[in-house]
Motif scaffolding. Structure first.
Motif, PDB file in Angstrom:
ATOM      1  N   MET A  75       0.826  -1.202   0.000  1.00 49.64           N
ATOM      2  CA  MET A  75       0.000   0.000   0.000  1.00 49.64           C
ATOM      3  C   MET A  75       0.852   1.240   0.000  1.00 49.64           C
ATOM      4  O   MET A  75       0.576   2.207  -0.711  1.00 49.64           O
ATOM      5  N   PHE A  76       1.918   1.200   0.799  1.00 51.20           N
ATOM      6  CA  PHE A  76       2.820   2.348   0.860  1.00 51.20           C
ATOM      7  C   PHE A  76       3.434   2.599  -0.514  1.00 51.20           C
ATOM      8  O   PHE A  76       3.429   3.721  -1.024  1.00 51.20           O
ATOM      9  N   LEU A  79       0.910   3.970  -2.930  1.00 49.17           N
ATOM     10  CA  LEU A  79       0.616   5.391  -2.659  1.00 49.17           C
ATOM     11  C   LEU A  79       1.746   6.274  -3.166  1.00 49.17           C
ATOM     12  O   LEU A  79       1.521   7.318  -3.765  1.00 49.17           O
ATOM     13  N   GLN A  80       2.992   5.812  -2.911  1.00 53.93           N
ATOM     14  CA  GLN A  80       4.148   6.583  -3.370  1.00 53.93           C
ATOM     15  C   GLN A  80       4.138   6.711  -4.888  1.00 53.93           C
ATOM     16  O   GLN A  80       4.523   7.730  -5.438  1.00 53.93           O
ATOM     17  N   THR A 122      -4.299   5.716  -6.335  1.00 51.90           N
ATOM     18  CA  THR A 122      -5.283   6.021  -5.307  1.00 51.90           C
ATOM     19  C   THR A 122      -6.155   4.801  -5.031  1.00 51.90           C
ATOM     20  O   THR A 122      -7.025   4.837  -4.178  1.00 51.90           O
ATOM     21  N   GLU A 132      -4.409   3.313   9.978  1.00 48.62           N
ATOM     22  CA  GLU A 132      -3.399   3.707   8.987  1.00 48.62           C
ATOM     23  C   GLU A 132      -4.043   3.874   7.613  1.00 48.62           C
ATOM     24  O   GLU A 132      -3.693   4.772   6.850  1.00 48.62           O
ATOM     25  N   VAL A 133      -4.983   2.963   7.304  1.00 44.65           N
ATOM     26  CA  VAL A 133      -5.642   3.042   5.997  1.00 44.65           C
ATOM     27  C   VAL A 133      -6.513   4.300   5.926  1.00 44.65           C
ATOM     28  O   VAL A 133      -6.575   4.975   4.904  1.00 44.65           O
ATOM     29  N   ALA A 154      -4.227   7.019   5.131  1.00 41.36           N
ATOM     30  CA  ALA A 154      -3.806   6.958   3.726  1.00 41.36           C
ATOM     31  C   ALA A 154      -4.915   7.486   2.816  1.00 41.36           C
ATOM     32  O   ALA A 154      -4.672   8.236   1.875  1.00 41.36           O
ATOM     33  N   LYS A 155      -6.162   7.097   3.143  1.00 33.02           N
ATOM     34  CA  LYS A 155      -7.295   7.528   2.302  1.00 33.02           C
ATOM     35  C   LYS A 155      -7.517   9.033   2.439  1.00 33.02           C
ATOM     36  O   LYS A 155      -7.933   9.691   1.488  1.00 33.02           O
ATOM     37  N   SER A 204      -4.858  10.705   0.327  1.00 36.40           N
ATOM     38  CA  SER A 204      -5.091  10.610  -1.108  1.00 36.40           C
ATOM     39  C   SER A 204      -6.373  11.340  -1.511  1.00 36.40           C
ATOM     40  O   SER A 204      -6.770  11.306  -2.662  1.00 36.40           O
ATOM     41  N   ASP A 264       0.262  11.036  14.591  1.00 34.15           N
ATOM     42  CA  ASP A 264       0.274  11.258  13.145  1.00 34.15           C
ATOM     43  C   ASP A 264       0.442  12.722  12.775  1.00 34.15           C
ATOM     44  O   ASP A 264       0.589  13.067  11.609  1.00 34.15           O
TER      45      ASP A 264
END
Lengths: 322, 589
Positions: free
Chosen positions: A154-155, A158-159, A163, B266-267, B270-271, B274, B286
């Motif tokens: 996932m990292f 994302l990098q 999306t 964490e997800v 991330a969401k 993004s 964080d």
């Protein structure tokens, strides 16, 4: 053969009863019960807690509750209801079955379609550079925890600017009617769970296939066949057929893993499957939900083994004889 | 001056609005933008699927989050300042003895077009709020002690006409409106026929997660449009919502509000990064990552805010006054000992090391941002980190002698030693325990850490089976809502259970210390006092007592950190550090 299957199915009944007792006993070992989580909530009065416990039957001793549950299962096929959702556990599990089975089947296909040819190649070209590479990849696959692999992928995604991370769909497609765009979006998301969940099993299978194949390739009957003048292609066919036997038993044992073995990865990947749901039920002490899930896994384990035995019997006449 | 004029204008507008029964105009603090845009979708995160869509059928925060967008009560709390304001009742007046309150209901419709009436209010109280077998009932909050005979009696509701309803209270009750703000009104026309009158607990089976969203009607800003199992909950604007902005636009601005169900923190982060999630609360750990991304030009804004929310719960350290060990029991009951313990608590180090500097000291009873009840005097009372002074107090308590291992000894020669029980999660509790242990051992008191599963620790505290412990309870806007914790002789006053008769669930005042008796009286007084100034004085004293005699030691309260996508309008932070945001006033710029 029929007698064999019938006998196996009959044996499953006492096994399931025993499994249910053990599962119930283990869920009882967990400290506290469903109501415990509300004890330190000042919004909920002690009176409310008492009534809730009474209504859910938690004030009765464990063996009584087990007998009541078992009676409902046997007489009505009713596995109880969820304390949290106030709905029959069967419905709740059924709602999540679709995606669980879907992802599981894809993962199995991914594992087998890659592992078997990779194992065969490795065995036929032992100690070649590609064999070493596959071995290294295999060992990494076995040793890396799946949730960690999920986080890493996932990292990286994302990098790389993607999306499509986590879940099975982009937000706009969740709940939308099926279309080509939705399918494409699903595929964009699906590769990650399939790779993450399949990776550990893939590497293991590949190593087993390689080992079996090496074993069979060196056995006397192959030398004998070669002496008869059978070409290498034909030889390989015989070797693969023999090397596959142990794989079939493994396949049977893999079946329950697919439903229960990937809980943490499924949480990290945000999959709408049964794993995270079961995890929540465990944390909440949602006992009948946990029981139903465990019984389901027990049943799948037994069915998996039975199917593997039947498949083996078809593949290998020697087993049928005995 | 301009502000004052604006306030006057808003007041006048409000008054004329209520006189004309026009829709409720939202205040400027939530709608500062002069060019709001209607339409679009607001996306937020939810950690798990709601367990039910009926507020009174669930004990589940995820359900409460979603239902809170669709339902409201006779009165409401301002979503940021927690001030009480009109909801489904556009006005009310209390009788001179404070025992009767007449509510004038707003002329509004449910989301399906059926008019809202007094019958809905009575229906909700009868079947849900006062139904003891409804899972999420509020019997306790609407059962009030009659001060004339000391008996607990329920609040009675009397319908005057379709648009007027009267509440009859056994005694004047200060937190009545606060409790009403948590009493969402449900539609009689939709639900009455589905309740099995012979089985009062059948109400828990209404509006479960498998019910068609069409069945669920709303009186709040949004209504439920779709629920995709374990993936998302979609809400759409309630076409009959009665609140408008300053320019006459009907709220909410967004057409849709979607909750994406994402279990892993964490997800979720991330969401958010993004851009899939528009607004979320952020953990202190964080904050550095998000802030540096923001400064590097990421399309979001991070707000470091004064704590305004009940969670993350403020942490406290407790000592069991009823501990079995007689030496410890005497020590823990000694106020000077607990004061010495406070001198050994290095709050600043905890704030810096455990919370990245993003926490405030104390914050256990009332938050500084709570203008209605906060008593700033406690800042002077709270004892700073001062090991020397602690040492002097301990010496004076007769714990001067030290053994060969350097630890202090009781006069009878036994080592001063106790076990500090703490849950393995959340992690910050453990970190606090480690720092506290370190300072105590430097001062010559041996501490054994006992780190266990959170459920187990909860059980131990609940049974009074511990020596010293670390725990956290959330704040609420009004101390009345936390009476079950901080009033001696209640089920969560766990460090002194001998003040509670567990069978009768009644307080045993005979076992209370003098200051506990005073606290006990003050909390009861706070319940029956209706004058806000007098209530503040009462709770001011409670705060002073708590910080002076330290029944428990309040450690820290984590700040509320929020992150918002830059495209969101009407999200801002005032000079005091309070962030203003609501789901029905935010819009997409």
């Amino acid at each position: 053969m029929r007698a064999f299957i019938a006998r196996r199915i009959l044996i499953m009944i006492p096994m399931m009863v025993l499994a249910s007792v053990i599962c119930f006993w283990i869920t009882e070992l967990q400290p506290g019960d469903f109501v415990t989580q509300y004890l330190d909530n000042p919004r909920i009065s002690p009176e409310q807690i008492r009534l809730l416990r009474e209504r859910l039957g938690l004030d009765r001793p464990a063996h009584i509750r087990y007998l009541m549950w078992a009676k409902a299962v046997i007489t009505r096929g009713d596995f109880g209801y969820s304390f949290a959702y106030e709905r029959p556990v069967g419905d709740l599990i059924w709602e999540r079955m679709g995606w669980t089975v879907g992802v599981a089947l894809l993962t199995v296909a991914f594992q087998w379609l890659l592992a078997v040819p990779m194992g065969i190649y490795s065995a036929l070209h032992p100690y070649s550079p590609l064999d070493y590479t596959l071995t290294v990849v295999g060992f990494i696959g076995i040793s890396i925890p799946d949730f960690f692999l999920a986080l890493m992928l996932m990292f990286l995604a994302l990098q790389a600017g993607s999306t499509s991370v986590g879940g099975l769909f982009s937000v706009q497609f969740i709940g939308a009617p099926w279309s080509l765009a939705k399918l494409a979006d699903l595929l964009k998301h699906l590769w990650m769970p399939v790779v993450v969940v399949g990776m550990g099993g893939l590497a293991g299978l590949m190593r087993v296939m390689r080992g079996n194949m090496l074993d069979v390739v060196g056995s006397p009957f192959i030398t004998a066949l070669r002496a008869y003048g059978i070409d290498e292609r034909g030889l390989r066919r015989h070797a693969v057929k023999n090397a596959l036997n142990p794989m079939v038993s493994i396949a049977g044992a893999e079946l329950p893993n697919i439903f229960s073995g990937t809980i943490i990865a499924a949480i990290v990947l945000n999959l709408p499957t049964m794993g995270p749901f079961f995890y929540n039920a465990l944390l909440n002490h949602d006992q009948y939900l946990v029981m139903a899930f465990l019984m389901f896994i027990a049943l799948i384990t037994q069915v998996g083994n039975l199917l593997a035995d039947i498949a083996l019997a078809f593949l290998d006449p020697r087993i049928r004889m005995s | 001056m301009r502000r004052l004029w604006l306030a006057v204008l808003v007041c006048v507008a409000l008054m004329t609005a209520s006189a004309m029964a026009a829709p409720y105009v939202e205040q400027e603090d939530l709608t500062p933008s002069t060019k709001p845009v209607r339409g679009g979708t607001l996306r937020l995160a939810l950690p798990a699927s709601p367990q039910s869509f009926l507020f009174y059928g669930a004990l589940d925060n995820n359900a409460y989050t979603v239902i809170g967008q669709t339902m409201t009560g006779l009165v409401e709390l301002h979503p940021v300042t927690n001030a009480i304001r009109p909801g489904l009742a556009e006005s009310w007046e209390a009788s001179s003895d404070g025992k009767e309150v007449t509510f004038h209901l707003r002329d509004v419709k449910w989301s399906d077009g059926v008019p809202f009436t007094a019958d809905d209010v009575i229906f909700t109280f009868e079947n849900f709020i006062m139904n003891p077998v409804a899972k999420g009932n509020s019997v306790d909050r609407f059962t009030i002690v009659d001060t004339s005979d000391g008996k607990k009696k329920p609040v009675r509701w009397v319908k005057i006409n379709d648009r007027t309803i009267k509440a009859v209270l056994p005694s004047p009750f200060g937190p009545f409106y606060m409790n009403l703000s948590h009493a969402y009104i449900y539609p009689k026309h939709k639900l009455e026929s589905k309740i099995d009158k012979n089985r009062p607990d059948s109400v828990n089976e209404l509006w479960l997660t498998n019910v068609s969203p069409k069945e669920i009607v709303a009186n709040g800003p949004y209504r439920i449009a779709e629920f995709v199992m374990d993936q998302k909950v979609v809400l759409e604007r309630n076409p009959n919502y009665w609140r408008v902005d300053r320019f006459g636009n009907q709220l909410p601005y967004f057409d849709k509000l979607e909750y994406l169900i994402i279990k892993d923190a964490e997800v979720r982060l991330a969401k958010f990064m993004s851009g899939e999630i528009d607004y979320m609360a952020v953990a202190a750990k964080d904050f550095p990552v998000l802030k540096s991304r923001e400064q590097a030009g990421a399309p979001f804004k991070v707000f470091m805010a004064q704590p305004t929310q009940p969670t993350p719960s403020p942490v406290h350290i407790s000592f069991n006054y009823d501990v079995a060990n007689a030496d410890l029991k005497e020590l823990f009951r000694n106020t000077d000992f607990r004061r010495a313990m406070e001198f050994l608590l290095d709050r600043q180090r905890i704030i810096d090391e455990v919370y990245n500097g993003l926490a405030i000291p104390g914050g256990g009873l009332v938050l500084p941002s709570n203008k209605a009840f906060y008593n700033p005097k406690i800042e002077q009372i709270m004892r700073p980190y001062d090991p020397k002074q602690a040492s002097a107090i301990l010496d004076k308590l007769g714990l001067k002698n030290k053994g060969s291992d350097g630890f202090r000894l009781f006069p009878n020669g036994k080592r001063v030693e106790f076990t500090l029980t703490v849950a393995s999660s959340p992690k910050d509790h453990q970190d606090i325990a480690l720092i506290f242990k370190e300072d105590l051992e430097k001062a010559g008191i041996k501490v054994n850490l006992q780190i266990l599963d959170a459920t187990l620790v909860g059980n131990m505290f609940g049974a009074g089976n511990f020596e010293a412990g670390i725990r956290a309870f959330g704040n609420q806007p009004d101390l009345e809502l936390r009476k079950a914790i901080w009033q001696p002789g209640t089920q969560l006053y766990y460090w002194h259970y001998s003040t509670l008769d567990r069978d009768k669930l009644a307080a045993i005042t005979g076992n209370m210390t003098d200051w506990e008796k005073r606290l006990y009286t003050l909390f009861d007084l706070g319940s029956v006092t209706t004058d806000p100034a007098k209530r503040k004085a009462i709770y001011d004293e409670v705060q002073e007592i708590y910080h002076d005699v330290v029944p428990v030691i309040f450690v820290t309260k984590e700040m509320n950190l929020f992150a918002a996508n830059k495209t969101l309008g009407n999200v801002w932070q005032d000079k005091q550090g309070v962030v203003y945001f609501s789901t029905y006033t935010a819009f997409r710029q």
